[in-house]
Write a protein that holds these residues in place. Structure first.
Motif, PDB file in Angstrom:
ATOM      1  N   LEU A  67      -3.220  -2.935  -2.840  1.00 49.08           N
ATOM      2  CA  LEU A  67      -2.770  -1.925  -3.794  1.00 49.08           C
ATOM      3  C   LEU A  67      -3.485  -2.111  -5.127  1.00 49.08           C
ATOM      4  O   LEU A  67      -3.398  -3.169  -5.744  1.00 49.08           O
ATOM      5  N   ASP A  68      -4.193  -1.087  -5.573  1.00 47.59           N
ATOM      6  CA  ASP A  68      -4.861  -1.123  -6.884  1.00 47.59           C
ATOM      7  C   ASP A  68      -4.230  -0.036  -7.744  1.00 47.59           C
ATOM      8  O   ASP A  68      -4.748   1.077  -7.864  1.00 47.59           O
ATOM      9  N   ALA A  69      -3.087  -0.355  -8.334  1.00 47.64           N
ATOM     10  CA  ALA A  69      -2.307   0.633  -9.076  1.00 47.64           C
ATOM     11  C   ALA A  69      -2.731   0.679 -10.539  1.00 47.64           C
ATOM     12  O   ALA A  69      -3.047  -0.345 -11.145  1.00 47.64           O
ATOM     13  N   PRO A 124       0.805  -1.234   0.000  1.00 44.24           N
ATOM     14  CA  PRO A 124       0.000   0.000   0.000  1.00 44.24           C
ATOM     15  C   PRO A 124       0.831   1.274   0.000  1.00 44.24           C
ATOM     16  O   PRO A 124       0.353   2.337  -0.426  1.00 44.24           O
ATOM     17  N   ALA A 135       1.073   3.320  -3.258  1.00 48.26           N
ATOM     18  CA  ALA A 135      -0.083   4.059  -3.786  1.00 48.26           C
ATOM     19  C   ALA A 135       0.378   5.401  -4.361  1.00 48.26           C
ATOM     20  O   ALA A 135       1.202   6.094  -3.773  1.00 48.26           O
TER      21      ALA A 135
END
Length: 288
Positions: free
Chosen positions: A213-215, A182, A185
């Motif tokens: 983590l949604d990168a 995270p 981010a």
């Protein structure tokens, strides 16, 4: 699209009169066969097969096009057989590897294939292209990224290779006592585009999301592009290249088992010896 492969689907369904039997004859499962035939019909802009509860029946267009399709498939088989004969006589090996494989391992694979002075030609391509080329007989043996769709080729065991996280040199994760995903981010994820190998792309994105983590992805064709994006300060990435002093880039070991590069060898049916040689190279480099 791989026109020859899809014509094989059409000819097999026409010969067997049944999708399940055609899939078995082609040594694949029924769903990709059915989907592939639909893509062929869309490409040709005609319906070739009537799907019925009793099986598969040729349409009028299918009956007219079947002889030409069969001729193309048979000619391709003869071409491949002749090319293999010539390759065996010349002692050459057509090798290919995913662009995710580090340079040192590519060189080790080529060295292992040079048995008895064999001439080795090498190409580096995305996994999707490699599977298609082995299936078509253009390539003898290849190291691909896993997971991947490998219908129509012989596939060896999956091997896990070390892979590192690369981040901008002054990113906060480089000084954190316990860095986490995270903390990345705000950075984009530099990675080969999804089209290069959809299953592997989706797998690593799912892994990052599971870790919090949604990168946003940034298409980077190979390690050079990944490192350039990271050095620019806006992205992070994954690389199987061991830590190397690189301006603006820091290597990190984070969840090594999870982010490991999974690879396997795919081959033509008569390239078992070459595949065994590559398996031994990868096994020596496996993640411990």
């Amino acid at each position: 699209m791989d026109l020859l492969r899809h014509l094989r689907f059409f000819v097999s369904v026409a010969d067997e009169g049944h999708f399940g039997k055609a899939a078995a004859a082609l040594q694949m499962t029924q769903p990709p066969l059915s989907q592939g035939l639909r893509r062929l019909e869309q490409h040709l802009e005609v319906e070739l097969i009537h799907r019925t509860s009793q099986g598969a029946m040729l349409t009028e267009a299918g009956r007219q096009l079947l002889p030409r399709a069969r001729l193309l498939v048979d000619d391709a088989d003869r071409l491949l057989a002749e090319s293999r004969r010539i390759a065996q006589l010349s002692g050459s090996v057509r090798f290919a590897a995913t662009t995710a494989l580090p340079d040192r391992l590519v060189a080790a694979c080529v060295t292992a294939l040079r048995v008895d002075g064999a001439e080795v030609s090498t190409t580096l391509r995305p996994t999707v292209d490699l599977v298609a080329e082995v299936r078509a007989g253009v390539c003898d043996v290849a190291v691909i990224e896993h997971p991947a769709l490998v219908d129509g080729v012989e596939a060896g065991p999956v091997v896990k290779l070390p892979r590192w996280l690369v981040v901008p040199g002054r990113h906060r994760t480089t000084t954190a006592e316990r860095p986490t995903f995270p903390m990345l981010a705000g950075l984009r994820f530099a990675h080969p585009p999804r089209s290069a190998n959809p299953p592997a792309f989706d797998s690593v994105r799912d892994l990052l999301r599971e870790r919090g983590l949604d990168a946003e992805p940034l298409a980077a064709a190979d390690d050079r592009a990944v490192l350039a994006a990271v050095a620019a300060g806006s992205s992070f990435g994954l690389t199987a290249t061991p830590p190397t002093p690189t301006p603006g880039v820091a290597w990190m070991t984070l969840a090594p088992q999870s982010v490991a590069l999974r690879v396997r060898v795919v081959r033509r049916a008569d390239a078992e010896t070459q595949a065994d040689a590559l398996d031994r190279v990868l096994y020596r480099e496996r993640l411990r």
